[in-house]
Write an enzyme that holds these catalytic residues in place. Structure first.
Site, PDB file in Angstrom:
ATOM      1  N   GLU A 209     -52.579 -18.051  -8.582  1.00  0.00           N
ATOM      2  CA  GLU A 209     -51.482 -18.572  -7.757  1.00  0.00           C
ATOM      3  C   GLU A 209     -51.960 -19.661  -6.796  1.00  0.00           C
ATOM      4  OE1 GLU A 209     -48.524 -17.878  -8.522  1.00  0.00           O
ATOM      5  OE2 GLU A 209     -48.959 -16.194  -9.849  1.00  0.00           O
ATOM      6  N   HIS A 212     -51.701 -23.015  -8.319  1.00  0.00           N
ATOM      7  CA  HIS A 212     -50.337 -23.538  -8.211  1.00  0.00           C
ATOM      8  C   HIS A 212     -50.108 -24.149  -6.827  1.00  0.00           C
ATOM      9  CE1 HIS A 212     -48.742 -22.010 -11.936  1.00  0.00           C
ATOM     10  NE2 HIS A 212     -48.910 -20.736 -11.637  1.00  0.00           N
TER      11      HIS A 212
END
Length: 754
Positions: A209, A212
């Site tokens: 994550e 991202h």
């Protein structure tokens, strides 16, 4: 923003909407209500040295209010000697108290730091992290008071799932490849290890994550085609199977090939082998023990139907990361990094000091009175109960008007009203005002950490830069409201470095800019049920027609502490207000000195359409109306609309992107009509219809983020952004689709061929 010339369960529930309008709010909440609410914040846009054609002035009836624009990226994360610092992880107030969550966050980040270090070829690690603990959790000697850390600047949010039972971690990411995301969302159950079978170890997933969030890369899998092993390398082994359960029994069978598409059937899934040797890729499935690398150019699968290929022009994840500013500013480390350092911060009572300009220039253009109207609105309605409020006036010198008093009832609010400035005279010494505010706050609390200074001035002060270092070291947050065309750059810098907000208000009464700016100054860490929500903000200059008539919708989720505020320029207007039953509301408090009238509805206001009619008694006359309320039930919070630009600084004539996200809690709202109006200082406007169709500036279709390119810069200086949304003839609906950029769900593993 500055502009220089050089320079993702498959059903959907539909909600039929009556026409609604939104003003911008930056609240992240959960609940289901009709979209009939207006929220308002303010925006400060600096478009420097920009030139272009633009549409003429828009009808003020459709331009409701100045709205808050988030900075293009509100994160405080910085890279220092290969280590990421100032990461803010926020635990939402709705999360039940459980100290294990704090422990698990620390374990996750610590493990992730080592994993990230190796995955990035010894370049990056996590150096220090702040964990923000809700005010309603019990005290602990380890907890310190936050400084700039609050919900608005969160990099990771620990909150209930987007929808019940949906615990998938995801990153809010709606910009382009290579651009930073908004925040990572983890649920308590995920952090407590209850979902590890589905999503893998938290530390590894955090790195997935983080890529991202920080580097703007995308997933290398496609859940619409889960049988397609959209992997970086063919080395990830496994089998394609259909797995279905019905009536308590489950079957597994071989996938069939569709005769038309020559692809596997829709329900076919890829089940990876539990034991692997392949090292890549983290953006495909970091949960496989052997996976320790990002996909590189030589092994990247450009044929995979992945979002990474679609959004990043078929570039591998590592190509995107290695072209980032982070990568270009670092070299690999020789020695392993130290473990992360954690700061445990607990939200506490709000302390605010108003620092108000009463210099000579405030006597012009009715500015002193406009400031007092807005400050009274803040004191009467916006600042939350339990807060401490002090006040300082300044001109050439500063005067401490009152030490902080705690807002417990209307008595304290009314006391503060009497201390607003009554005359304007003298020069402008901003640092004197700020230093006096620090003195005021220091008498209540020896540490200024997390206290707030609200500074309003209409002028420049070239000596203001002399106290920037003191402000930076103080731990206080500085909010800046610039009235008129002169905005002191040093104070803008103070607001940026302290995590404060800065606003621009033109001073044109019909724009209601100052009132909206003060209305935006709700606490960044207060529970939603305590926040004042703006339902209406409208202004008109009347000449041939003396009437200002309209309605305000109050739905069942609000109504507590409902407050109507009317202002005028010349003479008190005739005011008529009817509740949904047609009963006329009386007993407005008339403040002739400040040219304002206000009414608080006792208890909870009736649900439905409230109508108002204002008749001007002067020609011309400028009238405004502002309506605020609080949540009627803390468990049923409202829909919100959040806005931002894709960047703070731009080079003409390259476009900027206006984003507006409509959410019901964390659930996107689809099918709304959203319009942005950008207005220059001289009144020229550009009207933009924001779209959620996946075309043009809109990165993802039907994700609840509406966007549009903005190119029509007309002149130098400050611009304001106004955004409104309505259902109109369309049917808006909540999207019950899982969020984009969520962690890959592991359907199962293949062990010994089974």
């Amino acid at each position: 923003m500055e502009v220089t010339k050089e320079s993702r369960n498959k059903g959907e529930r539909e909600m039929e909407l009556k026409e609604f309008r939104f003003h911008i709010a930056a609240l992240s909440v959960i609940g289901y209500v009709p979209l009939q609410r207006i929220f308002c914040w303010n925006v400060y846009l600096r478009l420097m040295e920009a030139v272009a054609l633009v549409a003429g002035p828009a009808d003020l009836e459709t331009i409701i209010v100045l709205c808050l624009l988030h900075r293009s990226n509100s994160s405080f994360i910085r890279l220092n000697n290969n280590g990421f610092e100032d990461i803010i992880i926020v635990i939402d107030p709705t999360v039940p108290e459980d100290e294990k969550i704090i422990e698990q966050i620390q374990d996750m980040v610590t493990t992730a730091s080592t994993y990230l270090f190796e995955a990035t070829e010894r370049r990056f690690f996590f150096k220090n992290v702040s964990i923000l603990i809700p005010e309603n959790w019990k005290e602990n000697p380890q907890y310190k008071r936050p400084k700039h850390e609050n919900y608005k600047h969160a990099d990771v949010i620990v909150a209930p799932p987007t929808l019940p039972g949906r615990d998938e971690p995801y990153t809010k990411q709606f910009t382009e490849c290579g651009e930073k995301g908004e925040h990572i969302h983890f649920t308590p159950d995920f952090l407590l290890g209850k979902k590890q079978n589905e999503y893998g170890p938290p530390g590894r997933l955090f790195v997935h994550e983080w890529a991202h969030l920080r580097w703007g890369v995308f997933d290398e899998y496609n859940e619409d085609q889960p049988f397609y092993s959209a992997k970086c390398s063919a080395g990830i082994s496994g089998i394609n199977r259909v797995y279905k359960c019905q009536g308590g029994s489950c079957i597994t069978r071989t996938c069939r090939i569709d005769s038309k598409t020559k692809l596997y059937e829709k329900d076919c899934q890829f089940f990876p082998d539990k034991v692997q040797t392949e090292k890549a890729s983290i953006m495909f499935t970091q949960s496989i023990d052997s996976v320790v690398e990002f996909c590189k150019e030589k092994t990247h699968n450009q044929e995979a139907p992945s979002l990474q290929n679609k959004k990043c022009n078929f570039r591998s994840t590592w190509e995107v990361i290695s072209s980032s500013e982070d990568f270009n500013n670092t070299i690999p480390m020789v020695t392993p990094p130290p473990p992360p350092v954690f700061s445990l911060l607990k939200i506490s009572q709000r302390i605010v000091c108003l620092v108000l300009d009463k210099s000579g220039s405030m006597a012009s253009y009715d500015r002193l009175n406009q400031m007092n109207q807005a400050a009274k609105y803040f004191l009467l309605q916006i600042v939350e109960n339990g807060s401490w409020v002090g006040m300082v006036h300044f001109d050439s010198t500063a005067t401490i008007v009152n030490k902080p008093i705690q807002i417990i009832s209307s008595d304290e609010r009314n006391t503060l009203l009497a201390w607003l400035p009554t005359y304007a005279l003298g020069g402008t010494s901003i640092c004197s005002g700020i230093k006096s505010a620090f003195q005021v706050i220091g008498e209540l609390c020896p540490h200024l950490d997390g206290s707030e200074v609200v500074l309003l001035t209409d002028g420049e002060d070239h000596t203001a830069s002399s106290c920037i270092d003191e402000v930076k070291q103080s731990g206080a947050i500085v909010h800046f409201i610039a009235l008129g065309t002169a905005a002191e750059e040093a104070v803008i810098e103070m607001s940026k470095i302290t995590g404060g907000r800065h606003f621009y208000a033109s001073g044109k009464a019909q724009n209601n800019g100052l009132i909206d700016a003060f209305g935006a100054l709700t606490s960044g860490n207060t529970e939603l049920s305590q926040k004042s929500l703006q339902l209406e903000s409208k202004g008109l200059t009347l000449d041939s027609n003396p009437w200002m008539n309209d309605t305000v919708i109050i739905d069942s989720t609000v109504g507590k502490d409902t407050f109507f505020l009317i202002t005028w320029n010349s003479l008190p207007p005739s005011i008529s207000l009817w509740d949904p039953n047609g009963t006329i509301m009386e007993n407005f408090t008339m403040d002739a000195t400040s040219k304002m009238a206000y009414l608080s509805i006792p208890g909870t206001a009736k649900v439905g359409t409230w109508a108002y009619s204002l008749q001007a008694k002067a020609n011309p006359e400028t009238l405004t109306i502002t309506v605020t309320s609080r949540a009627a039930n803390s468990s049923v919070p409202p829909i919100t609309l959040n806005a931002k630009m894709n960047k703070d600084i731009n080079s003409f004539p390259s476009p900027m992107i206006v984003y507006a996200e409509i959410l019901q809690g964390f659930v996107p709202v689809l099918g709304a009509n959203v319009t942005a109006v950008i207005e220059s200082q001289s009144g020229h406007t550009e009207v933009l219809e924001l779209l959620d169709n996946g075309a043009g500036a809109d990165s993802f279709k039907n994700d609840g983020v509406y966007s549009r390119y903005f190119t029509a810069y007309t002149e130098n200086g400050s611009y304001s952004l106004k955004v409104w949304a309505h259902g109109g003839a369309n049917t808006a609906r909540l999207s019950l689709q899982p969020p984009l950029n969520r962690a890959a769900y592991i359907p199962g593993w293949v062990v010994n061929g089974e």
